[in-house]
Design an enzyme around this catalytic site. Structure first.
Site, mmCIF file in Angstrom:
data_model
loop_
_atom_site.group_PDB
_atom_site.id
_atom_site.type_symbol
_atom_site.label_atom_id
_atom_site.label_comp_id
_atom_site.label_asym_id
_atom_site.label_seq_id
_atom_site.Cartn_x
_atom_site.Cartn_y
_atom_site.Cartn_z
ATOM 1 N N ASP A 110 1.947 1.488 3.855
ATOM 2 C CA ASP A 110 3.071 1.145 4.370
ATOM 3 C C ASP A 110 4.399 1.321 4.482
ATOM 4 O O ASP A 110 5.428 1.218 4.757
ATOM 5 C CB ASP A 110 3.297 -0.432 3.844
ATOM 6 N N HIS B 213 0.816 -1.503 0.280
ATOM 7 C CA HIS B 213 0.112 0.384 0.074
ATOM 8 C C HIS B 213 0.871 1.103 -0.073
ATOM 9 O O HIS B 213 2.005 1.190 0.812
ATOM 10 C CB HIS B 213 -0.770 -0.225 1.892
HETATM 11 C C1 XLS Z 1 -7.428 -5.960 4.465
HETATM 12 C C2 XLS Z 1 -7.168 -6.858 3.094
HETATM 13 C C3 XLS Z 1 -6.073 -5.989 2.553
HETATM 14 C C4 XLS Z 1 -5.825 -5.850 0.872
HETATM 15 C C5 XLS Z 1 -4.823 -4.326 0.492
HETATM 16 O O1 XLS Z 1 -8.501 -7.237 4.836
HETATM 17 O O2 XLS Z 1 -6.611 -8.116 2.810
HETATM 18 O O3 XLS Z 1 -5.211 -6.431 2.799
HETATM 19 O O4 XLS Z 1 -5.416 -7.346 0.326
HETATM 20 O O5 XLS Z 1 -5.610 -3.646 0.517
#
Ligand code: XLS
Ligand code: NI
Ligand code: NI
Length: 437
Positions: free
Chosen positions: A104, A101
């Site tokens: 992150d 993301h």
């Molecule tokens: C959350 C999601 C997230 C997505 C990416 O539950 O799994 O991690 O994979 O935004």
């Protein structure tokens, strides 16, 4: 920078007899299974968020993770350092891909301009490390759910300015993904849903979400980004109901708004569980629609009931997952992305290796078992045989659209009764699967 994992060297394949916890027992990257190497089949990806930003905090306590390379500050310099640690980890593990993301990898600033500047400064290091190691970006995504401004959602917010902010943030995340030669871009609707219908105009919110995705499709063309777009189903959490609740709901939404040609699904195991489905169900729904794109490989704890994002170690799970994936022609643009986190109690850096090695080995076994089941052919033949009444006669006429109610009535009147049924043989088939596990 000093090594982040000084005591760990490159993880090697040592075979099923090895007792070395830091070796692969089943994942042998260059081994050919069903016509492709394991590396090509599985396209493993490490996630930046859980693996490098997860602190181990939960609603009842603060973080526990020991991450000696991280100085705990929100500085750009720390974020850049962290990139080097992350790539050392991914390289030693031998995963070909990673995912992030925007927030992150780089700290959010106090304005969008500042956030973008931070992002560029860290992306520069990501690019260097990608070049140094050959590790590639499977997909990028924007975190349009953590900042308090997104309390009512991003694309589905009641606040038009927040929608605009989300669009601007996604625009930038797409640009950076493109710059880093990302092979895809994912949309997970973090808070695209509702907490109560009392305050929600659902139709308007869904139209807005579709408008946002159409803008993304248009912008993708404008910048010449060729990566695959994914949408990731999840039924709830953090909201009471997420609009992208499962594969079927996502497909319906995409179809209704003319978006289906531009998207495939990124299916996550734990989200399937939360939706009251199996992973296999979600993969089959996506596969049947030609929209099986990528997977977020994790697993939940059925006794806990939330998105616990654990590493997958269950061989039945990985076998059924790989059976469906192979059936629909294998993973193409996507990968097996470990959207999973070590437990709060597994706080040492070495636990990150144990977790990923276990997940990769579990998928390698699932792949080998699924390939063997397909090669054996009995399962496939059984299913073919089960539908054989559709291959000729009245079945073939129905499938080709040549008959209607009148002809079907005449067919049954002439016979008096339908041909007899045959057994579904569920137990026989379950035993057959066990022959291979
Ligand atoms: C959350 C999601 C997230 C997505 C990416 O539950 O799994 O991690 O994979 O935004
Ligand atoms: Ni996910
Ligand atoms: Ni999830």
């Amino acid at each position: 920078m000093q090594s982040a994992f000084p005591k760990i060297s490159k993880i090697k394949f040592e075979g099923p007899k090895s007792k070395n916890p830091l070796a692969f027992k089943h994942y042998n990257a260059s081994e050919v299974v069903a016509g492709k190497t394991m590396r090509e089949h599985l396209r493993f990806a490490v996630v930046y968020w859980h693996t490098f930003r997860g602190t181990g905090s939960d609603p009842f306590g603060s973080g526990t993770m020991l991450r000696p390379w991280d100085d705990g500050t929100n500085s750009v310099a720390n974020a850049q350092n962290r990139v080097r640690a992350a790539f050392e980890f991914i390289e030693k593990l031998g995963a070909p891909y990673y995912c992030w993301h925007d927030r992150d990898v780089a700290p959010e600033g106090s304005t969008l301009a500042e956030s973008n500047k931070n992002f560029d400064a860290v992306a520069k290091v990501l690019k260097e490390e990608q070049k140094r190691t050959g590790i590639k970006l499977l997909w990028g995504t924007a975190n349009a759910f953590s900042n308090p401004r997104y309390m009512h959602g991003a694309g589905t917010s009641c606040n038009a300015d927040v929608f605009a902010y989300a669009a601007a943030q996604i625009k930038k995340a797409m640009e950076v993904t493109h710059e880093l030669k990302g092979e895809g871009y994912t949309f997970w609707g973090g808070r695209e849903g509702y907490m109560t219908l009392l305050n929600t105009d659902m139709k308007r919110e869904l139209n807005h979400l579709a408008a946002l995705l159409h803008m993304a499709v248009a912008y993708k063309k404008q910048i010449g980004f060729k990566g695959q777009f994914y949408i990731e189903p999840k039924p709830k959490e953090p909201t009471k109901h997420q609009y992208d609740s499962d594969s079927a709901a996502c497909l319906n939404f995409l179809r209704e708004h003319g978006l289906l040609p531009h998207f495939k699904l990124n299916i996550e195991t734990n989200h399937a569980t939360l939706a009251g489905h199996t992973m296999q169900h979600e993969l089959e729904v996506a596969g049947a629609a030609g929209a099986l794109g990528s997977i977020d490989a994790n697993t939940g704890d059925e006794l806990l009931g939330w998105d616990t994002d654990q590493f997958p170690t269950n061989i039945y799970l990985t076998t059924y997952t790989m059976l469906s994936i192979l059936k629909y022609g294998g993973i193409k643009t996507g990968g097996v992305n470990f959207d999973a986190k070590v437990r709060r109690e597994s706080f040492e850096p070495i636990d990150l290796f144990h977790a990923h090695i276990g997940g990769m080995d579990a998928f390698a076994r699932g792949l080998k078992i699924a390939a063997a089941i397909r090669k054996d052919g009995r399962l496939e033949k059984f299913v073919q045989q089960r539908y054989s009444s559709w291959d000729s006669g009245i079945g073939a006429k129905i499938e080709s659209g040549k008959v209607g109610f009148k002809e079907l009535e005449a067919h049954i009147l002439a016979k008096g009764e339908a041909d007899s049924n045959s057994s579904g043989r569920q137990e026989f088939l379950e035993n057959l699967i066990n022959e291979f596990i």
